[in-house]
Scaffold this motif. Sequence first.
Motif, mmCIF file in Angstrom:
data_model
loop_
_atom_site.group_PDB
_atom_site.id
_atom_site.type_symbol
_atom_site.label_atom_id
_atom_site.label_comp_id
_atom_site.label_asym_id
_atom_site.label_seq_id
_atom_site.Cartn_x
_atom_site.Cartn_y
_atom_site.Cartn_z
ATOM 1 N N MET A 110 13.736 23.911 20.527
ATOM 2 C CA MET A 110 12.846 22.844 20.081
ATOM 3 C C MET A 110 13.200 21.553 20.794
ATOM 4 S SD MET A 110 12.264 21.324 16.216
ATOM 5 C CE MET A 110 11.551 22.869 15.623
ATOM 6 N N GLY A 111 12.195 20.800 21.219
ATOM 7 C CA GLY A 111 12.427 19.547 21.901
ATOM 8 C C GLY A 111 12.778 18.424 20.948
ATOM 9 N N TYR A 112 12.876 17.236 21.505
ATOM 10 C CA TYR A 112 13.257 16.065 20.735
ATOM 11 C C TYR A 112 12.198 15.721 19.692
ATOM 12 C CZ TYR A 112 14.052 11.073 19.799
ATOM 13 O OH TYR A 112 14.232 9.853 19.200
ATOM 14 N N ARG A 113 12.616 15.600 18.426
ATOM 15 C CA ARG A 113 11.739 15.164 17.345
ATOM 16 C C ARG A 113 12.575 14.366 16.357
ATOM 17 N NH1 ARG A 113 9.721 16.257 12.254
ATOM 18 N NH2 ARG A 113 7.445 16.046 12.023
ATOM 19 N N PRO A 114 12.545 13.038 16.443
ATOM 20 C CA PRO A 114 13.384 12.234 15.559
ATOM 21 C C PRO A 114 12.952 12.333 14.106
ATOM 22 C CG PRO A 114 11.853 10.838 16.759
ATOM 23 C CD PRO A 114 11.728 12.211 17.353
ATOM 24 N N GLU A 115 13.905 12.118 13.245
ATOM 25 C CA GLU A 115 13.676 12.162 11.801
ATOM 26 C C GLU A 115 13.141 10.819 11.316
ATOM 27 O OE1 GLU A 115 16.837 13.706 8.821
ATOM 28 O OE2 GLU A 115 17.196 11.534 9.002
ATOM 29 N N LEU A 116 12.170 10.868 10.416
ATOM 30 C CA LEU A 116 11.670 9.666 9.749
ATOM 31 C C LEU A 116 12.233 9.676 8.329
ATOM 32 C CD1 LEU A 116 9.971 7.106 9.847
ATOM 33 C CD2 LEU A 116 7.996 8.464 9.122
ATOM 34 N N LEU A 117 13.153 8.769 8.077
ATOM 35 C CA LEU A 117 13.907 8.701 6.826
ATOM 36 C C LEU A 117 13.458 7.478 6.025
ATOM 37 C CD1 LEU A 117 16.486 9.341 5.006
ATOM 38 C CD2 LEU A 117 17.744 7.899 6.615
ATOM 39 N N ALA A 118 13.366 7.614 4.709
ATOM 40 C CA ALA A 118 12.982 6.487 3.863
ATOM 41 C C ALA A 118 13.809 6.480 2.590
ATOM 42 C CB ALA A 118 11.494 6.557 3.512
ATOM 43 N N THR A 119 13.914 5.298 1.994
ATOM 44 C CA THR A 119 14.430 5.178 0.643
ATOM 45 C C THR A 119 13.228 5.079 -0.304
ATOM 46 O OG1 THR A 119 14.541 2.755 0.783
ATOM 47 C CG2 THR A 119 16.510 3.999 1.433
ATOM 48 N N CYS A 120 13.440 5.355 -1.571
ATOM 49 C CA CYS A 120 12.332 5.275 -2.526
ATOM 50 C C CYS A 120 12.883 5.059 -3.927
ATOM 51 C CB CYS A 120 11.477 6.533 -2.475
ATOM 52 S SG CYS A 120 12.370 8.056 -2.833
ATOM 53 N N GLY A 121 12.015 4.565 -4.814
ATOM 54 C CA GLY A 121 12.474 4.205 -6.142
ATOM 55 C C GLY A 121 12.231 5.238 -7.218
ATOM 56 N N THR A 122 11.257 6.117 -7.005
ATOM 57 C CA THR A 122 10.905 7.119 -8.009
ATOM 58 C C THR A 122 10.515 8.421 -7.328
ATOM 59 O OG1 THR A 122 8.545 6.574 -8.045
ATOM 60 C CG2 THR A 122 9.995 5.298 -9.515
ATOM 61 N N LEU A 123 10.445 9.484 -8.113
ATOM 62 C CA LEU A 123 10.025 10.773 -7.573
ATOM 63 C C LEU A 123 8.564 10.719 -7.133
ATOM 64 C CD1 LEU A 123 10.893 13.679 -6.973
ATOM 65 C CD2 LEU A 123 10.108 14.302 -9.266
ATOM 66 N N LEU B 179 12.802 -3.461 -2.676
ATOM 67 C CA LEU B 179 12.019 -4.652 -3.006
ATOM 68 C C LEU B 179 10.634 -4.642 -2.365
ATOM 69 C CD1 LEU B 179 14.775 -7.430 -2.828
ATOM 70 C CD2 LEU B 179 13.907 -6.250 -4.851
ATOM 71 N N LYS B 180 10.122 -3.441 -2.086
ATOM 72 C CA LYS B 180 8.766 -3.285 -1.553
ATOM 73 C C LYS B 180 7.954 -2.397 -2.508
ATOM 74 C CE LYS B 180 9.481 -5.355 2.449
ATOM 75 N NZ LYS B 180 8.853 -6.657 2.746
ATOM 76 N N SER B 181 6.646 -2.580 -2.488
ATOM 77 C CA SER B 181 5.792 -1.740 -3.322
ATOM 78 C C SER B 181 5.659 -0.350 -2.704
ATOM 79 C CB SER B 181 4.408 -2.368 -3.444
ATOM 80 O OG SER B 181 3.708 -2.295 -2.212
ATOM 81 N N PRO B 182 5.413 0.670 -3.522
ATOM 82 C CA PRO B 182 5.183 2.006 -2.973
ATOM 83 C C PRO B 182 4.048 2.024 -1.950
ATOM 84 C CG PRO B 182 5.564 2.154 -5.335
ATOM 85 C CD PRO B 182 5.475 0.699 -5.011
ATOM 86 N N ALA B 183 2.979 1.258 -2.196
ATOM 87 C CA ALA B 183 1.853 1.227 -1.255
ATOM 88 C C ALA B 183 2.292 0.689 0.102
ATOM 89 C CB ALA B 183 0.721 0.367 -1.824
ATOM 90 N N TYR B 184 3.125 -0.330 0.095
ATOM 91 C CA TYR B 184 3.617 -0.888 1.360
ATOM 92 C C TYR B 184 4.474 0.136 2.103
ATOM 93 C CZ TYR B 184 5.970 -3.966 4.696
ATOM 94 O OH TYR B 184 6.454 -4.535 5.850
ATOM 95 N N ASN B 185 5.376 0.786 1.388
ATOM 96 C CA ASN B 185 6.258 1.760 2.031
ATOM 97 C C ASN B 185 5.475 2.944 2.591
ATOM 98 O OD1 ASN B 185 8.569 0.247 1.493
ATOM 99 N ND2 ASN B 185 8.858 1.184 -0.518
ATOM 100 N N VAL B 186 4.442 3.364 1.872
ATOM 101 C CA VAL B 186 3.597 4.449 2.366
ATOM 102 C C VAL B 186 2.876 4.017 3.641
ATOM 103 C CG1 VAL B 186 1.481 5.745 1.872
ATOM 104 C CG2 VAL B 186 3.307 5.645 0.168
ATOM 105 N N ALA B 187 2.383 2.789 3.679
ATOM 106 C CA ALA B 187 1.707 2.283 4.880
ATOM 107 C C ALA B 187 2.664 2.264 6.074
ATOM 108 C CB ALA B 187 1.160 0.881 4.619
ATOM 109 N N ALA B 188 3.904 1.831 5.834
ATOM 110 C CA ALA B 188 4.893 1.817 6.913
ATOM 111 C C ALA B 188 5.191 3.235 7.390
ATOM 112 C CB ALA B 188 6.170 1.131 6.436
ATOM 113 N N ALA B 189 5.348 4.160 6.450
ATOM 114 C CA ALA B 189 5.634 5.548 6.824
ATOM 115 C C ALA B 189 4.504 6.141 7.651
ATOM 116 C CB ALA B 189 5.867 6.386 5.569
ATOM 117 N N ARG B 190 3.265 5.880 7.264
ATOM 118 C CA ARG B 190 2.135 6.411 8.023
ATOM 119 C C ARG B 190 2.128 5.872 9.447
ATOM 120 N NH1 ARG B 190 -1.489 6.799 3.117
ATOM 121 N NH2 ARG B 190 -1.818 4.546 3.214
ATOM 122 N N ALA B 191 2.426 4.592 9.604
ATOM 123 C CA ALA B 191 2.406 3.978 10.927
ATOM 124 C C ALA B 191 3.478 4.576 11.833
ATOM 125 C CB ALA B 191 2.590 2.470 10.801
ATOM 126 N N TYR B 192 4.692 4.698 11.318
ATOM 127 C CA TYR B 192 5.781 5.253 12.143
ATOM 128 C C TYR B 192 5.569 6.740 12.406
ATOM 129 C CZ TYR B 192 8.378 0.889 12.049
ATOM 130 O OH TYR B 192 8.757 -0.415 12.240
#
Length: 310
Positions: free
Chosen positions: A1-14, A252-265
Amino acid sequence: MGYRPELLATCGTLDELKALAEAGCDAFLLGEETYGMRLPGEFAPEDIAEAVAYARPRGIKIYVCVNNLMDNTKLPDLPDYLRRMGEIGVDGIEFGDPSVLMHARKLLPGLPLHWNAEMTSTNHGTANYWGRRGATRVVLARELNMDEVTNMMPELEVEAQVQVHGMTNIYHSKRSLVHSYMANQGRPVEDGNVGLSRGLYLIEAERRDERFPIYEDSNGTHIMSSGDICILEDLHLLMEAGVQSFKIEGILKSPAYNVAAARAYRKAIDAFVADPQGYAFDEAWLDEIRDLQDPDRELSFGFFYKEQVY
């Protein structure tokens, strides 16, 4: 498998974890105040078990944050906590203190261990030192610039993790400074995350337009950056260098903001993996983040393009 970096996040709830997984995150860093520091929410062992049960069938990894400053009161229960994490089946432990490393190597042989010493992980020699003692990944200091990160990659004997989005910690005290201040002012003091619930800020007299969020928990007082790192535009430079893991800090970010960032990256990473030679940044990837960005907080490159003076 070639290079595929991991996208890691923190989160506040399940629920936030599930939303971020749908947005494309490959891994999550979870924990609780007793053993972890500066986490968006509390994940007790039973919550971590639930997260693993959700993540494992989807090929998503769950790492547990055990990077707190370990005083003598925490050490007696540390082995049992690590054993519990092994029973749950987590995919890795993030640590800063050698006591965690020693117990984890003995109790959880073969489990990936990620060394996170905040601002001291600034060179490949120190990273490799911990690698030869059992660490499998280094969380690089947020103060490193782009050249320092990319030039370090060929010298590393362990994986590298880099924060690419969100706020950073600029000051930590084990003392409860907010509680002390409120008490001295004769004002009522709440238990728990005082700053997190009240939205307190530190403002400098010379730069009153900048606000530094403060929150307080059982680990003391934390002062965060006045702006947010966003390296999406130049993420390809880190991918060309072979960085293995990119972290979105969700505190200190809203779930909606974090989801938007995750989608972009996710879009940027997938585009690069599909065609590294033909990769081109799409300005539209930033639109959703900008729509949700706090107007009082600047999106910036952080230290990535600041010359370091030693």
